[in-house]
Enzyme design. Structure first.
Site, PDB file in Angstrom:
ATOM      1  N   SER A 180       1.022  -1.299   0.145  1.00  0.00           N
ATOM      2  CA  SER A 180       0.082  -0.041   0.166  1.00  0.00           C
ATOM      3  C   SER A 180       0.691   1.444   0.030  1.00  0.00           C
ATOM      4  CB  SER A 180      -0.967  -0.190   1.133  1.00  0.00           C
ATOM      5  OG  SER A 180      -0.297  -0.251   2.422  1.00  0.00           O
ATOM      6  N   HIS A 208      -5.582  -3.600  -1.909  1.00  0.00           N
ATOM      7  CA  HIS A 208      -5.535  -2.473  -2.786  1.00  0.00           C
ATOM      8  C   HIS A 208      -5.657  -3.068  -4.230  1.00  0.00           C
ATOM      9  CE1 HIS A 208      -4.534   1.015  -0.311  1.00  0.00           C
ATOM     10  NE2 HIS A 208      -4.206   0.055   0.594  1.00  0.00           N
ATOM     11  N   LYS A 239     -12.275  -0.024   0.555  1.00  0.00           N
ATOM     12  CA  LYS A 239     -11.470   0.605  -0.332  1.00  0.00           C
ATOM     13  C   LYS A 239     -12.183   0.842  -1.463  1.00  0.00           C
ATOM     14  CE  LYS A 239      -7.165   0.039   2.288  1.00  0.00           C
ATOM     15  NZ  LYS A 239      -6.671  -1.077   2.879  1.00  0.00           N
TER      16      LYS A 239
HETATM   17  C1  PLP Z   1      -6.582  -1.376   4.313  1.00  0.00           C
HETATM   18  C2  PLP Z   1      -5.927  -2.551   4.414  1.00  0.00           C
HETATM   19  C3  PLP Z   1      -6.520  -3.913   5.360  1.00  0.00           C
HETATM   20  C4  PLP Z   1      -7.648  -3.288   6.388  1.00  0.00           C
HETATM   21  O1  PLP Z   1      -8.745  -3.297   5.591  1.00  0.00           O
HETATM   22  P1  PLP Z   1      -9.953  -2.585   6.378  1.00  0.00           P
HETATM   23  O2  PLP Z   1     -11.202  -3.105   5.722  1.00  0.00           O
HETATM   24  O3  PLP Z   1      -9.922  -1.278   6.346  1.00  0.00           O
HETATM   25  O4  PLP Z   1     -10.046  -3.145   7.808  1.00  0.00           O
HETATM   26  C5  PLP Z   1      -5.933  -5.020   5.271  1.00  0.00           C
HETATM   27  N1  PLP Z   1      -4.840  -5.365   4.656  1.00  0.00           N
HETATM   28  C6  PLP Z   1      -4.334  -4.479   3.607  1.00  0.00           C
HETATM   29  C7  PLP Z   1      -3.223  -4.898   2.800  1.00  0.00           C
HETATM   30  C8  PLP Z   1      -4.798  -3.111   3.753  1.00  0.00           C
HETATM   31  O5  PLP Z   1      -4.391  -2.162   2.671  1.00  0.00           O
END
Ligand code: PLP
Length: 391
Positions: A180, A208, A239
């Site tokens: 990310s 992502h 996301k």
């Molecule tokens: C954002 C993210 C998460 C967390 O996801 P949420 O649904 O916001 O809890 C988990 N793993 C990765 C790689 C992320 O970028």
């Protein structure tokens, strides 16, 4: 003396080191333009890849679900029943991802906390990329399994570690799909080959990649054509999907097992009908059209090319995540502050989220940005970049 003194000291320490998070307040829906701390600014840092956070189709679905199902599930699913909506979402997600089944969780974070400890206990070994997300790290901490942290994206080192542990009865390789902070991809084909040689499970966190990579945004497994060879795909619905929640898609046995043994599934209430209905609508939109995904990539290519022309270092990203590398944390904070004064919302990211000396502004491109929006942003980046001597 008060029993809170150590906390106050910790907070002071964070402030002195420049690590204290200043949390801005959003006073409108999250869109290309968003009201932040009373100011209408161009949003260049949310994860709203496809603009779904304020999409009318998702909103309508959520409103209808509230009318039909109320506001809360009032239950842990395994104790007092699961709503038909949650099952519908899971079937849709499995269809979308091309897997045998899927199970939803309250968040992507919860999906990792549910999955890793359920799959490996003290006789197991977990192989984990050094730059994996915090929720994977915490998932690993919840098991007594031995942990092997391999260098970032290093398949040879991974294969060597697998050889060393080839007699372990349970082996799990876990990696972010898209990293990310830099936007680079896991070398999934190499990882899968190594896993097949050593009979290890492969788990990829596609937070992502969802809605971004692959046909219609089906994610990294689709991007690399590895259907059926990745055992566990973790996804987030917060996301690109624009709502909230997480899920695991994969082999029927694994998904069934997580419904029996995933602790956030067993001990925490499900997401609300409105959330779930909006997620179903998001999947429906993506199955029907790849238009928002194409727009996202067009925007990302345009923005990156213009930033490179200006002389900015935008790192090694292979996705719409665009790190604008600035070096010192102080420069990044100052850059972000000046951008905000120019009506651009783009947050600085510094140590400990990224290594020291690699502070940056992480620009998140969205399908809802217009070309005018991007030109506006590029103009402001140029202005601030010149003022700070970055370009
Ligand atoms: C954002 C993210 C998460 C967390 O996801 P949420 O649904 O916001 O809890 C988990 N793993 C990765 C790689 C992320 O970028």
């Amino acid at each position: 003396m008060s029993k809170y003194d150590f906390i106050v000291q910790e907070l002071e320490g964070l402030k002195e080191q420049g690590l204290y998070n200043i949390i801005r307040t959003i006073e409108s829906p999250v869109g290309a333009w968003t009201v932040v701390d009373g100011r209408r600014v161009l949003n260049m840092c949310s994860n709203n890849y496809l603009g779904f956070a304020n999409d009318p189709r998702l909103k309508q679905a959520a409103i209808k679900a509230v009318e039909e199902y109320g506001v809360g599930p009032a239950a842990v699913r395994s104790i007092a029943g699961t709503m038909s909506l949650h099952r519908e979402l899971e079937r849709k997600l499995a269809e979308f991802k091309g897997t045998e089944d899927a199970v939803s969780f309250q968040s992507g974070f919860c999906a990792n906390l549910a999955t890793i400890p359920a799959l490996v206990g003290k006789e197991g070994v977990i192989f984990t990329d050094e730059l994996n997300h915090a929720s994977i790290i915490d998932g690993c901490r919840l098991t007594k399994a031995q942990r092997v942290i391999y260098p970032h994206r290093d398949v040879d080192a991974l294969a060597k570690a697998l050889e060393e542990h080839k007699d372990a009865p349970k082996k799990l390789i876990v990696t972010d799909g898209v990293f990310s902070m830099d936007g680079d991809l896991a070398p999934l084909p190499g990882i899968v080959e190594a896993a097949e040689r050593y009979d290890a499970l492969v788990m990829v966190d596609d937070a992502h990649g969802e809605g971004v990579l692959g046909s219609h945004g089906r994610g990294i497994v689709d991007h690399f054509g590895l259907h059926g060879r990745v055992d566990i795909e973790v996804g987030t619905l917060s996301k690109a999907f624009g709502v909230v929640g997480g899920y695991v898609a994969g082999k029927r046995e694994i998904v069934e097992y997580l419904r029996q043994r995933g602790r956030p599934f067993l001990f925490s209430s499900a997401t609300t009908p409105a959330d779930v209905a909006a997620c179903i609508a998001a999947v429906d939109v993506l199955m029907e059209t790849d238009e928002p995904v194409r727009k996202l990539w067009d925007n990302a290519r345009y923005f990156k090319a213009k930033m490179a022309e200006l002389g900015f270092d935008t790192g090694q990203s292979e996705t719409p995540i665009t790190p604008v590398m600035l070096g010192e944390a102080k420069t990044a904070w100052e850059f972000s502050k000046r951008l905000f004064e120019e009506d651009i919302f783009a947050q600085a990211i510094a140590y400990p989220t990224v290594p020291k000396g690699k502070a940056r502004i992480r620009v998140m491109i969205s399908a809802v940005h217009t070309k005018d929006d991007l030109d506006f942003a590029i103009d402001k980046f140029a202005k601030v970049g010149r003022a700070l001597g970055v370009i």
